[in-house]
Design an enzyme around this catalytic site. Structure first.
Site, PDB file in Angstrom:
ATOM      1  N   LYS A   9     -15.183   5.448 -13.212  1.00 43.58           N
ATOM      2  CA  LYS A   9     -14.767   4.891 -14.514  1.00 43.58           C
ATOM      3  C   LYS A   9     -14.296   3.452 -14.354  1.00 43.58           C
ATOM      4  O   LYS A   9     -13.792   2.831 -15.279  1.00 43.58           O
ATOM      5  CB  LYS A   9     -13.655   5.752 -15.110  1.00 43.58           C
ATOM      6  N   CYS A  55     -13.841  17.623 -23.038  1.00 43.95           N
ATOM      7  CA  CYS A  55     -13.029  18.362 -22.066  1.00 43.95           C
ATOM      8  C   CYS A  55     -11.569  18.401 -22.515  1.00 43.95           C
ATOM      9  O   CYS A  55     -10.647  18.248 -21.698  1.00 43.95           O
ATOM     10  CB  CYS A  55     -13.137  17.752 -20.663  1.00 43.95           C
ATOM     11  N   GLN A  83      -8.502   7.201 -17.426  1.00 47.39           N
ATOM     12  CA  GLN A  83      -8.940   6.277 -18.488  1.00 47.39           C
ATOM     13  C   GLN A  83      -8.102   5.013 -18.523  1.00 47.39           C
ATOM     14  O   GLN A  83      -8.451   4.051 -19.209  1.00 47.39           O
ATOM     15  CB  GLN A  83      -8.852   6.978 -19.859  1.00 47.39           C
TER      16      GLN A  83
HETATM   17  N1  C6P Z   1     -13.327  12.177 -18.580  1.00 50.91           N
HETATM   18  C1  C6P Z   1     -14.871  11.737 -20.397  1.00 50.91           C
HETATM   19  O1  C6P Z   1     -16.002  11.637 -20.872  1.00 50.91           O
HETATM   20  P1  C6P Z   1     -13.454  13.239 -13.190  1.00 50.91           P
HETATM   21  O2  C6P Z   1     -14.483  14.057 -13.914  1.00 50.91           O
HETATM   22  O3  C6P Z   1     -12.772  14.010 -12.097  1.00 50.91           O
HETATM   23  O4  C6P Z   1     -13.963  11.907 -12.742  1.00 50.91           O
HETATM   24  O5  C6P Z   1     -12.335  12.876 -14.292  1.00 50.91           O
HETATM   25  C2  C6P Z   1     -11.696  13.892 -15.027  1.00 50.91           C
HETATM   26  C3  C6P Z   1     -10.842  13.296 -16.100  1.00 50.91           C
HETATM   27  C4  C6P Z   1      -9.478  13.472 -16.045  1.00 50.91           C
HETATM   28  N2  C6P Z   1      -8.656  12.909 -16.931  1.00 50.91           N
HETATM   29  C5  C6P Z   1      -9.127  12.139 -17.929  1.00 50.91           C
HETATM   30  C6  C6P Z   1      -8.167  11.499 -18.875  1.00 50.91           C
HETATM   31  C7  C6P Z   1     -10.501  11.926 -18.051  1.00 50.91           C
HETATM   32  O6  C6P Z   1     -10.969  11.157 -19.030  1.00 50.91           O
HETATM   33  C8  C6P Z   1     -11.390  12.538 -17.137  1.00 50.91           C
HETATM   34  C9  C6P Z   1     -12.876  12.400 -17.274  1.00 50.91           C
HETATM   35  C10 C6P Z   1     -14.712  11.952 -18.902  1.00 50.91           C
HETATM   36  O7  C6P Z   1     -13.865  11.651 -21.090  1.00 50.91           O
HETATM   37  C11 C6P Z   1     -15.624  13.039 -18.405  1.00 50.91           C
HETATM   38  S1  C6P Z   1     -15.115  14.630 -18.950  1.00 50.91           S
END
Ligand code: C6P
Length: 405
Positions: free
Chosen positions: A225, A363, A202
């Site tokens: 992102k 999550c 993020q």
């Molecule tokens: N957060 C959210 O809606 P991936 O899924 O591997 O691209 O990223 C995982 C992840 C790890 N750390 C942080 C701080 C995140 O925000 C995320 C992904 C998204 O908040 C999808 S769960």
């Protein structure tokens, strides 16, 4: 350079659509950002003009694809100021990147070791370390935060000792928007010689990231992102660590010599990138970063600060709304609940008006439990978000309130 949000919005074709007769109000950029035309074009162009397997062929297209793919690695290296391009490892995203580090560290952990995470972890940066500790007998410690969602620096420091092997923490909380003070946290962790992993999922789109100035050992993020495609991400690590790290996947391209009985590993970055990679993804991410870097970064940060300031002001004035996560230093993430209503109902009724937010635990189940909420509705902003989007959210919430009674 100036910042013109309408000019930016015009570059995102998806934003001009209507949902059930309502203009789309996309407030879910923390889940994934939308993609500018230039990124879409880069992917289409790759498949129409350059597609070939990289590193392997002696022909024109193989060479062209390899140059584009490795050029994208150079773009990433310069974007995060890596000391060398070999420190940039392509992965499928944040989750895989953290798993690679955890897999490597798990082989070195002993029962007396300790790993520190924080109360605001995404599952990707928590479950991985739980598993590593379970396998090795090491202890997982959780650094606390206050009720506003800010880490307690005194408590953090008290957790550190000579057994601390790793500190793994987010640059920015996905559920609360808190920006963690890495300039203070990383030196504290380094004072006990701990390895430091920063989950930049993020953070990457909200600040000028310089991995050498940060002083961490691993910095990790997902392309999707940061205006890039899904299925591509980055593991940046210090070369001295990555070149001795146990390999993750074995197979084609990551080897040096192979006999029927044995194999030796190649050099970085290949030794951590087995198999045919996601070429289109890497090239798309390179295009996304070039697009993002062409924006005035200070103006972007200023604009996003103003958006969250305005959204917070509107939220505070909204009767029956509770903001979840009130850190002083936040990115454009507004998590909230409408008193007496489940966030899923709020999200559903916003969606019926064309307003996209995320609802649930984001999550981060332990974080929701720590805060005593079942989940939240989360509106998250990006460079294409406008004040009009935020007004639409609060008008939409008025309607939700009257519908839910
Ligand atoms: N957060 C959210 O809606 P991936 O899924 O591997 O691209 O990223 C995982 C992840 C790890 N750390 C942080 C701080 C995140 O925000 C995320 C992904 C998204 O908040 C999808 S769960």
């Amino acid at each position: 350079m100036s910042f013109n949000v309408e000019n930016i919005r015009n570059q995102f074709p998806i934003l001009s659509q209507e949902i059930d007769g309502n203009p789309l109000v996309y407030l879910d950029s923390a889940a994934t950002t939308q993609k500018p035309q230039t990124v879409i074009d880069a992917i289409v162009s790759y498949y129409t003009e350059s597609n070939s397997n990289v590193h392997r062929g002696a022909h024109y297209l193989a060479d062209k694809a390899t140059r584009l793919y490795e050029g994208a690695r150079d773009t990433i290296a310069s974007f995060i100021n890596a000391a060398s391009r070999e420190e940039v490892i392509w992965t499928s995203g944040t989750t895989e990147s953290i798993n690679i580090v955890a897999n490597g560290l798990a082989h070195q952990l002993v029962a007396s070791d300790e790993i520190i995470v924080t109360e605001m972890e995404h599952h990707a940066n928590l479950v991985t370390w739980q598993q590593a500790c379970k396998k090795s007998g090491a202890t997982l410690k959780v650094a606390p935060m206050n009720d506003k969602g800010e880490l307690d620096l005194v408590a953090f420091e008290a957790l550190l000792n000579s057994n601390t092997k790793l500190v793994a923490m987010p640059q920015v909380s996905n559920a609360l928007g808190t920006i963690n003070p890495l300039d203070r946290l990383i030196p504290l962790a380094k004072s006990v010689d701990a390895l430091v992993l920063i989950d930049g999922a993020q953070g990457i789109a909200h600040g000028n990231v310089d991995v050498q100035t940060l002083g961490c050992d691993f910095y990790i993020f997902s392309g999707h992102k940061l205006f890039g495609p899904t299925g591509i991400g980055v593991l940046w690590g210090k070369k001295s660590l990555l070149e001795t790290w146990p390999v993750w996947l074995v197979g084609g391209e990551m080897i040096s010599e192979v006999t029927y009985q044995d194999a030796t590993w190649g050099v970085l970055p290949n030794r951590l990138e087995a198999g045919t990679p996601n070429m289109a993804g890497a090239i798309g991410l390179g295009a996304a970063i070039e697009w993002f870097m062409a924006l005035d970064q200070d103006a972007v940060l200023e604009y996003e600060k103003e958006l969250i300031r305005y959204a917070t002001e509107r939220a505070e004035a909204f009767d029956g709304l509770t903001i979840v996560g009130q850190a002083e230093n936040k990115v454009g993430v507004l998590s909230f609940n409408l008193d007496g209503h489940h966030p899923a109902d709020v999200g559903f009724l916003l969606d019926k008006q064309g307003i996209a937010v995320r609802t649930g635990d984001h999550c981060a189940q332990p974080l929701m439990n720590r805060l005593g909420v079942p989940g939240t509705a989360r509106a998250s902003f990006s460079v294409y978000t406008t004040r009009a989007d935020i007004d639409a959210l609060f008008n939409g919430l008025e309607k939700v309130k009257s519908m839910l009674g």
